[in-house]
Every structure is written in structure tokens, then in C-alpha cells.
Design an enzyme around this catalytic site. Structure first.
Site, mmCIF file in Angstrom:
data_model
loop_
_atom_site.group_PDB
_atom_site.id
_atom_site.type_symbol
_atom_site.label_atom_id
_atom_site.label_comp_id
_atom_site.label_asym_id
_atom_site.label_seq_id
_atom_site.Cartn_x
_atom_site.Cartn_y
_atom_site.Cartn_z
ATOM 1 N N LYS A 30 0.853 35.944 22.896
ATOM 2 C CA LYS A 30 -0.195 36.757 22.254
ATOM 3 C C LYS A 30 -1.016 35.900 21.290
ATOM 4 C CE LYS A 30 -0.407 39.894 18.331
ATOM 5 N NZ LYS A 30 -0.624 38.824 17.349
ATOM 6 N N ASN A 31 -0.344 35.081 20.503
ATOM 7 C CA ASN A 31 -1.056 34.311 19.481
ATOM 8 C C ASN A 31 -1.827 33.137 20.057
ATOM 9 O OD1 ASN A 31 -0.266 36.088 17.580
ATOM 10 N ND2 ASN A 31 1.251 34.771 16.592
ATOM 11 N N ASP A 124 -1.751 43.604 11.647
ATOM 12 C CA ASP A 124 -0.456 43.994 11.089
ATOM 13 C C ASP A 124 -0.507 44.228 9.587
ATOM 14 O OD1 ASP A 124 0.706 43.709 13.539
ATOM 15 O OD2 ASP A 124 1.276 41.633 13.204
ATOM 16 N N ASP A 312 7.293 35.295 12.144
ATOM 17 C CA ASP A 312 7.254 36.391 13.120
ATOM 18 C C ASP A 312 8.652 36.755 13.626
ATOM 19 O OD1 ASP A 312 4.568 36.614 12.839
ATOM 20 O OD2 ASP A 312 4.039 35.655 14.719
HETATM 21 C C1 UD1 Z 1 -0.902 33.685 12.614
HETATM 22 C C2 UD1 Z 1 -0.247 34.612 13.625
HETATM 23 C C3 UD1 Z 1 0.873 35.415 12.989
HETATM 24 C C4 UD1 Z 1 1.850 34.487 12.287
HETATM 25 C C5 UD1 Z 1 1.122 33.550 11.347
HETATM 26 C C6 UD1 Z 1 2.025 32.506 10.696
HETATM 27 C C7 UD1 Z 1 -2.047 35.159 15.115
HETATM 28 C C8 UD1 Z 1 -2.940 36.215 15.665
HETATM 29 N N1 UD1 Z 1 -1.246 35.531 14.140
HETATM 30 O O1 UD1 Z 1 -1.517 34.508 11.625
HETATM 31 O O2 UD1 Z 1 1.529 36.151 14.009
HETATM 32 O O3 UD1 Z 1 2.761 35.283 11.548
HETATM 33 O O4 UD1 Z 1 0.084 32.830 12.038
HETATM 34 O O5 UD1 Z 1 2.706 31.805 11.677
HETATM 35 O O6 UD1 Z 1 -2.018 34.022 15.582
HETATM 36 N N2 UD1 Z 1 -3.901 32.491 4.031
HETATM 37 C C9 UD1 Z 1 -4.749 32.461 2.932
HETATM 38 N N3 UD1 Z 1 -6.078 32.207 3.141
HETATM 39 C C10 UD1 Z 1 -6.599 31.982 4.376
HETATM 40 C C11 UD1 Z 1 -5.727 32.017 5.505
HETATM 41 C C12 UD1 Z 1 -4.382 32.288 5.302
HETATM 42 O O7 UD1 Z 1 -4.311 32.637 1.798
HETATM 43 O O8 UD1 Z 1 -7.803 31.763 4.496
HETATM 44 C C13 UD1 Z 1 -2.454 32.761 3.837
HETATM 45 C C14 UD1 Z 1 -2.012 34.081 4.481
HETATM 46 O O9 UD1 Z 1 -2.272 35.173 3.635
HETATM 47 C C15 UD1 Z 1 -0.533 33.830 4.705
HETATM 48 C C16 UD1 Z 1 -0.474 32.331 4.999
HETATM 49 O O10 UD1 Z 1 -1.700 31.785 4.521
HETATM 50 O O11 UD1 Z 1 0.176 34.087 3.509
HETATM 51 C C17 UD1 Z 1 -0.300 31.981 6.462
HETATM 52 O O12 UD1 Z 1 -1.328 32.580 7.213
HETATM 53 P P1 UD1 Z 1 -1.873 31.984 8.592
HETATM 54 O O13 UD1 Z 1 -1.022 30.817 9.016
HETATM 55 O O14 UD1 Z 1 -3.329 31.769 8.467
HETATM 56 O O15 UD1 Z 1 -1.579 33.178 9.588
HETATM 57 P P2 UD1 Z 1 -2.553 33.872 10.597
HETATM 58 O O16 UD1 Z 1 -3.374 32.842 11.309
HETATM 59 O O17 UD1 Z 1 -3.244 34.996 9.920
#
Ligand code: UD1
Length: 427
Positions: A30-31, A124, A312
Site C-alpha cells: 500500500k505504501n 489514519d 506500522d
Molecule cells: C509513511 C507511511 C506510514 C508509516 C510512516 C512511517 C504512507 C502512506 N504512510 O507515513 O504508514 O507509518 O511512513 O514509517 O507511506 N513529520 C513532520 N513533518 C513533516 C513530515 C513528517 O513532523 O513534514 C513527522 C510525522 O508527524 C511523524 C514522523 O515525522 O511523527 C514520521 O512521518 P513520515 O515518515 O513522514 O510518515 P508518512 O510519510 O506520513
């Protein structure tokens, strides 16, 4: 592929006491698939993705792309995206709010068309998910970004290659930077990049399309800008989170499960953890087998960016701790709201408490069946595994979450011997 989202009234009834045993194959991640679909915006013509999972987020992403002008056909495990010479740059609010992954159109749109407008995406309920690092990366490449009435607006006259260092290896921010930099003028270097297999998959697709990227899968990714990309056909990488879900279910139910369609190195840390709780694990090039005899031993788990233990799988780690012998401490380092799952486990009779980033769980031999609520995709899957270790029938409500991320979840559980049925509680 299922085009209709599951109704919010649907639940799973899970009968405890069965052991998961047999063989199951996993579909594409999915990701990865949602991001690959967005990358198709970057090349005019027909991009074909195979090994796509039958999950409701795929038609949801197709809607986001259709609103931008693409023609998207979904047939079996194949998704074909026909991208016109010019596409819209304003994501449809309703379509985008339905899925968090809609943010992944940001980099491709800014990269190819130098503009994008996106309402803050949904997805989510696992914690606040800001976009500041996505914005900073685009700003480094010469774009301007601002929030305007709840929408993120990004614009550029041209993108120039640049260096940018992430303060944390965010998956999404890495994807935004790389996709935008691919068509920028000159060379870009991203430091402290996320190293997830899904990042490698996206970079492989981009490279097949004509991009020049080195270092994907390491902390430093170098992108040499090219003038244009061309459409190709690409197979989506297997879903390591789904694969690990079956592995953890095997251990929790003292079963024996072989999973195919996945490189076991993608979940090396998880399989090592399962060895630590007492499981036997065998691995091959694109399969692994996990079997467990007797009660698992309690072990501590800390979620970390790849190659660490995935956030996850944190709900499954808590579910496993709930039936393990002893006290486990599970530390969540990525998403602050992910411990909602613990409250559901408490309904099932588990002695658990949370404190900031930590959950302390004292396992029980058998859980109490109860009515529990899935708050996100992975929590839903974790609750089903827990239900299999309960004394009677557990109702897992709001399973539309599970359908967002697991292909034929009920069919797979049944093929492994689990007793589960789907009911519409509204009728
Ligand atoms: C993706 C996955 C999700 C997984 C996560 C971490 C998808 C669709 N989702 O989510 O299933 O749990 O990676 O492996 O691929 N953050 C900030 N600022 C930003 C971006 C992120 O503060 O601009 C923080 C987030 O709030 C979180 C952390 O960084 O606490 C990690 O987020 P990130 O790795 O970006 O996760 P996603 O890409 O949203």
C-alpha cells in the site's frame, strides 16, 4: 478490485482459539502503490503498475488522479494510468481528504508543472501529521509554499537542484523532495533521507522512467535533474507490513505460516524479534516461514525508521505482548496517538498502561473476547490477531480501516485457518 469503500457499520467477528497455519502470498505494498500512482503524473502517456493490492485506498487514489485529468483503469492487480500532456494542479478536496497518501501528488505536480494546491490530507488517526519538511524541501528547490484556507499551495517559476538535509528521515518528505528534484535543473542531494523499501521502489520506477538517481535505500540520495520522463510498466514491491502481520499472527496463535512474495530482509528486525520471543524462522529469497511452539516470551520493542522496527507494526507488537509471558515495554517513537490501540487491548482484559512514548504490557495466557474499535489500518489488523487469542467471539468494529490496507484480509485469514466473518451491524 473493490471500488466501493466498506461501510462504517461493518465489523469482523473473530472466533478465538484457532492456530494460523499454511501458506499465504502478499500483494504489492500500500505504501508504495499509492506513491507510484502519483509518480505516473510525471510522464505523459500510459504508466502500468502490476502486483497492485486490492485495497480501497487504490480506487481512492485513482479518484484523486482522475480529478487531475488522468484516465485510470483498474483491472485485477493491474492499474493503468493515462496521463495527458497537461494535468490540473488543484487536488479535489473530498478525494484528497479521504486518504493521507494524497500528499504524494505534491512532489510530482510541483516537479513537472511547478504548481500544486492540496487540502490537508486525511488518513489514519495516528497523530498530528504536519507537512513542514515537505514544504522545506520544496523551498530548498526554489518553490514557495504557503497555507491558504486549509490548503497547501506550492508554486515555482523553475526548480533548481539543491542540497537539503532532513532533521528526521521522514518517508513522505523524502518522496516529495526526490520526485520534485527529478525534473529540476542541476543536481540535488538529500541527506538523512528515509531508507524504506518503498522509497527504493519509487526511485526504481523513476529511474526506469528516465530519472538519474543514486543512493536510494541509503541516507544520502543524489538526483541529477533530467528534462522529461517517459511512461513504463513496473511491478509494485511486496507489502512488508502485511507479510509481518501474518508472521506475528503465527507466533501469537502458536501456528506455522509461510509467507511468499516478500524479501525477508525488508522485515529482518521483526523476524529477529520473533526469534527472540521463541519462534523458529526460516528464510529464502522471496519467502519466509515462522512457527511457534508454546507461549511466546515477553520482549521489548522500540519503533524506529527503517531498518528499525516499523511503527506500522506497533499494534501487532502490543497484541503479541498481550499474550506473551512476562512484562513487555513497547516504545513508540514516530506517531504520538498510536497508543489508542492499548485502550482496546485493555477491553480484552490486558494489564497495560501507557506513559508518553511507552506502553507497559503484562501478557495473559488467553484474552477476553470483547467489542473493540479499529482506529486505523494497522490497529484493526492487530485487533483481529488479538481476537484469535481470545476465549470467545470478538467483534472488531469499523473495519473499513482494514480494507484500506489489506488485500482480501478475510480470505487470507481463513486460508490460514482463522475463523472470521464480516457482518453489517446496521442491518
Ligand atoms: C509513511 C507511511 C506510514 C508509516 C510512516 C512511517 C504512507 C502512506 N504512510 O507515513 O504508514 O507509518 O511512513 O514509517 O507511506 N513529520 C513532520 N513533518 C513533516 C513530515 C513528517 O513532523 O513534514 C513527522 C510525522 O508527524 C511523524 C514522523 O515525522 O511523527 C514520521 O512521518 P513520515 O515518515 O513522514 O510518515 P508518512 O510519510 O506520513
Amino acid at each position: 478490485m473493490s471500488g466501493n469503500p466498506t461501510s462504517r457499520e461493518e465489523s469482523f467477528l473473530v472466533t478465538g482459539g484457532t492456530r494460523l497455519a499454511g501458506e499465504v502470498s502478499v500483494a504489492g505494498a500500500k505504501n508504495s502503490v499509492l506513491k507510484l500512482m502519483a509518480v505516473a503524473l510525471m510522464a505523459e502517456g500510459r504508466t502500468t503498475l502490476t502486483n497492485c493490492p486490492d485495497i480501497s485506498d487504490v480506487p481512492a487514489m485513482a479518484e484523486v488522479l482522475r480529478h487531475l485529468g488522468c484516465v485510470v483503469e483498474i483491472s485485477g492487480d493491474t492499474v493503468v494510468i493515462d496521463t495527458p500532456a497537461d494535468v490540473g494542479h488543484v487536488a479535489d478536496d473530498k478525494a484528497a481528504q479521504r486518504l493521507r497518501a494524497s500528499v504524494c501528488i505534491l512532489g510530482p505536480l510541483v516537479g513537472r508543472f511547478h504548481r500544486a494546491v492540496l487540502s490537508m490530507p486525511g488518513g489514519d488517526a495516528i497523530g498530528s501529521r504536519p507537512l513542514n519538511w515537505h514544504q522545506n524541501g520544496l523551498n530548498a528547490l526554489g518553490a514557495t509554499t504557503r497555507m491558504d484556507h486549509g490548503r497547501l499551495v506550492a508554486e515555482a517559476t523553475e526548480l533548481r537542484g539543491a542540497g537539503y538535509k532532513l532533521s528526521f528521515p521522514s518517508v513522505g518528505a523524502t518522496e516529495t523532495f526526490v520526485t520534485a528534484a527529478v525534473l529540476a535543473k542541476g543536481t540535488s542531494v538529500l541527506e538523512n533521507a528515509a531508507r524504506e523499501p518503498e522509497i527504493v521502489d519509487i526511485c526504481e520506477l523513476l529511474t526506469e522512467m528516465g530519472a538519474k538517481i543514486t543512493g536510494a535505500g541509503s541516507s544520502t540520495i543524489t538526483i541529477e535533474g533530467v528534462d522529461e520522463l517517459h511512461p513504463v510498466s513496473h511491478r509494485v514491491v511486496g507489502d512488508r507490513i502485511v507479510a509481518a502481520t501474518w508472521a506475528m499472527g503465527a507466533v501469537m496463535t502458536r501456528g506455522d505460516v509461510k509467507v511468499t512474495g516478500i524479501d525477508p530482509m525488508f522485515i529482518h528486525v521483526v523476524l529477529e524479534k520473533l526469534r527472540g520471543v521463541g519462534a523458529e524462522v526460516e528464510t529464502g529469497a522471496d519467502w519466509f516461514q515462522v512457527s511457534q511452539q508454546g507461549r511466546p516470551r515477553a520482549r521489548n520493542v522500540r519503533t524506529l525508521p527503517f531498518p528499525g522496527f516499523p511503527t506500522d507494526l506497533q499494534p501487532m507488537a502490543i497484541a503479541l505482548a498481550s499474550v506473551s509471558d512476562g512484562l513487555s515495554v513497547v516504545t513508540e517513537n514516530l506517531f504520538e496517538a498510536r497508543f489508542r490501540f492499548v485502550e482496546e487491548m485493555v477491553r480484552m482484559g490486558v494489564d497495560a498502561e501507557t506513559d508518553g512514548h511507552h506502553a507497559k504490557i503484562r501478557g495473559r495466557e488467553r484474552l477476553d473476547s470483547a467489542t473493540v474499535w479499529a482506529s486505523d489500518i494497522r490497529a484493526g489488523a492487530g485487533l483481529v490477531l488479538a481476537g484469535m487469542c481470545a476465549d470467545n467471539v470478538t467483534e472488531v468494529c469499523e473495519i473499513f480501516h482494514i480494507d484500506r490496507g489489506y488485500s482480501d484480509f478475510i480470505g487470507n485469514v481463513r486460508s490460514l485457518g482463522g475463523q472470521i466473518e464480516r457482518v453489517d451491524t446496521h442491518r
